[in-house]
Design a protein around this motif. Structure first.
Motif, mmCIF file in Angstrom:
data_model
loop_
_atom_site.group_PDB
_atom_site.id
_atom_site.type_symbol
_atom_site.label_atom_id
_atom_site.label_comp_id
_atom_site.label_asym_id
_atom_site.label_seq_id
_atom_site.Cartn_x
_atom_site.Cartn_y
_atom_site.Cartn_z
ATOM 1 N N SER A 161 44.150 60.459 44.355
ATOM 2 C CA SER A 161 45.404 59.673 44.442
ATOM 3 C C SER A 161 44.987 58.205 44.625
ATOM 4 O O SER A 161 45.869 57.450 43.751
ATOM 5 C CB SER A 161 45.997 60.022 45.949
ATOM 6 N N ALA A 200 46.293 58.420 40.969
ATOM 7 C CA ALA A 200 47.347 59.420 40.268
ATOM 8 C C ALA A 200 48.670 59.010 41.347
ATOM 9 O O ALA A 200 49.663 59.315 40.741
ATOM 10 C CB ALA A 200 47.323 60.757 40.240
ATOM 11 N N ALA A 232 55.298 59.504 39.586
ATOM 12 C CA ALA A 232 55.124 61.066 39.581
ATOM 13 C C ALA A 232 56.331 61.235 40.167
ATOM 14 O O ALA A 232 56.720 62.507 39.990
ATOM 15 C CB ALA A 232 53.939 61.020 40.708
ATOM 16 N N TYR A 237 54.504 65.219 37.704
ATOM 17 C CA TYR A 237 53.121 65.641 37.494
ATOM 18 C C TYR A 237 52.220 65.924 38.643
ATOM 19 O O TYR A 237 51.122 66.562 38.487
ATOM 20 C CB TYR A 237 52.557 64.765 36.374
ATOM 21 N N ILE A 238 52.840 66.088 39.746
ATOM 22 C CA ILE A 238 52.237 66.365 41.184
ATOM 23 C C ILE A 238 53.113 66.824 41.748
ATOM 24 O O ILE A 238 54.142 66.726 42.123
ATOM 25 C CB ILE A 238 51.558 65.276 41.677
ATOM 26 N N TYR A 284 52.643 56.497 32.283
ATOM 27 C CA TYR A 284 51.956 57.408 32.543
ATOM 28 C C TYR A 284 51.038 57.703 31.496
ATOM 29 O O TYR A 284 49.861 58.017 31.306
ATOM 30 C CB TYR A 284 52.892 58.714 32.759
ATOM 31 N N ALA A 317 45.324 65.394 40.250
ATOM 32 C CA ALA A 317 45.803 65.163 38.967
ATOM 33 C C ALA A 317 44.922 65.446 37.807
ATOM 34 O O ALA A 317 45.414 64.927 36.559
ATOM 35 C CB ALA A 317 46.540 63.894 38.873
ATOM 36 N N HIS A 320 46.349 67.870 34.832
ATOM 37 C CA HIS A 320 47.579 67.276 34.194
ATOM 38 C C HIS A 320 47.234 65.922 33.275
ATOM 39 O O HIS A 320 47.597 65.977 32.049
ATOM 40 C CB HIS A 320 48.732 67.023 35.147
#
Length: 378
Positions: A161, A200, A232, A237-238, A284, A317, A320
């Motif tokens: 994170s 992320a 996000a 994506y999370i 992103y 993440a 992804h």
């Protein structure tokens, strides 16, 4: 019955992983949780650092009905929790005192150095000056250890994170060349794309680039903080539960649009949600491309040896972002194994705490356990 506890501590969060084995040749049972630790900077930081951490661990063990004295080994990894101290040496010695004065037997505690060597708290007082930096940002060791147990040659990309770690495994050894000078290893990782303060959720978008290109227009980022959790929240994506566990709950879509618009000096009257969604995708993609470039920079010095590497992603993440980073390079994309798919029941989220707890158990039992073949308790 044997118990080991892996601790992965960062500035305001700790991941705990408890492993217990009932006897030789038995399948390990794993239990893990993520806790927010209420650290505070300022004059009270010292006492709150130790008190909050020990209270969190004690509560975890109490819920699991385990007495602290039942733990056979406790291994500790750190991110960057010493920011408020005058030096890493000071923070490290403070941590040693925390464990010496805790409910645990300090002789069972191992503060793990970047080369995997555990030091008892009392041994840490002999660590001085630049050598203390070898105990900082050691989180990578947990996931790297797991990969080294599964693959002879690998490259581990751990996207958390807050931070990202990229670590080579060569002949089952964790970054043998980089760790040649441990006192300079933190500097080596920071300057060789192996440790990046970019994650992320927590990272501010203007840490990635100074501006973002949307169609034929370039928007400079303002000084206003807009973290990746905003991106996000729009791109999903999370998973919301994972973001919440990491203390960065996803925002309502409209709130995310407002914050992203402010990040480029606009508001929802001057830029549309559709354009902002496109901008979020650009940010992103820029971030993923940056991580992909960093991975290739780490692999480049290995020459032909890089063709033998098993690429591994982990962290909240990792899967992804690596899939998106190499969306145009199918050869690299297909070489990835994702701990999100490989490890049971979301263990990839706490792969560093799990890895260091498994490392402790294997040293304790003098036995190896396949990292992917464990029972995760609900």
């Amino acid at each position: 019955m044997a118990y080991t506890l892996g601790i992965d501590l960062d500035i305001d969060q700790v991941k705990l992983c408890l492993i217990h084995v009932e006897g030789p040749q038995k399948v390990p049972y794993v239990d893990w949780l993520i806790f927010r630790v209420p650290f505070h900077f300022g004059p009270d930081y010292y006492c709150e650092f130790g008190g909050a951490l020990m209270e969190t661990i004690a509560q975890f063990l109490y819920v699991k009905k385990i007495d602290p004295q039942q733990l056979n080994k406790i291994y500790f990894l750190s991110g960057m929790p010493y920011s408020a101290f005058g030096s890493y040496e000071e923070g490290l010695h403070y941590t040693a005192n925390v464990f010496i004065q805790s409910l645990f037997d300090p002789e069972k505690v191992g503060i793990v150095r970047a080369d995997g060597k555990p030091f008892t708290p009392r041994e840490l007082f002999s660590v001085k000056g630049e050598n203390a930096s070898a105990f900082v940002a050691t989180q990578f060791y947990g996931s790297a250890y797991l990969a080294s147990r599964m693959y002879k040659n690998a490259m581990v990309v751990d996207v958390g994170s807050r931070e990202t770690h990229i670590t080579p495994i060569l002949k089952s050894r964790i970054d043998p060349e980089g760790r040649a000078r441990l006192a300079r290893y933190l500097r080596h990782r920071l300057t060789h794309h192996q440790f990046m303060p970019h994650g992320a959720l927590y990272t501010s978008v203007n840490q990635i680039k100074q501006s973002a290109q949307l169609k034929d227009q370039e928007y400079p980022f303002t000084a206003r903080v807009c973290r990746m959790v905003v991106i996000a929240s729009l791109l999903k994506y999370i998973h919301p539960e994972i973001a919440r566990e990491h203390d960065f709950p996803l925002l309502q879509e409209n709130d995310a649009y407002i914050l992203l618009a402010r990040a480029i000096g606009l508001d929802l009257k001057t830029i549309s949600p559709k354009e902002l969604h496109e901008l979020a995708q650009v940010i992103y993609t820029d971030f993923c491309d940056y991580l992909g470039h960093s991975l290739q920079e780490v692999m480049k010095p290995l020459g032909r040896q890089q063709e033998q590497l098993q690429l591994v992603s982990t962290g909240v993440a990792g899967k992804h972002m690596m899939e998106h980073a190499f969306r145009r390079n199918q050869l690299i994309k297909e070489r990835f194994v994702h701990f999100a798919d490989k490890l049971p029941h979301r263990l990839h989220e706490a792969s560093n705490a799990y890895g260091i707890a498994l490392y402790a158990m294997e040293r304790l039992m003098d036995e190896t356990f396949p990292p992917e073949k464990v029972e995760v308790l609900p």
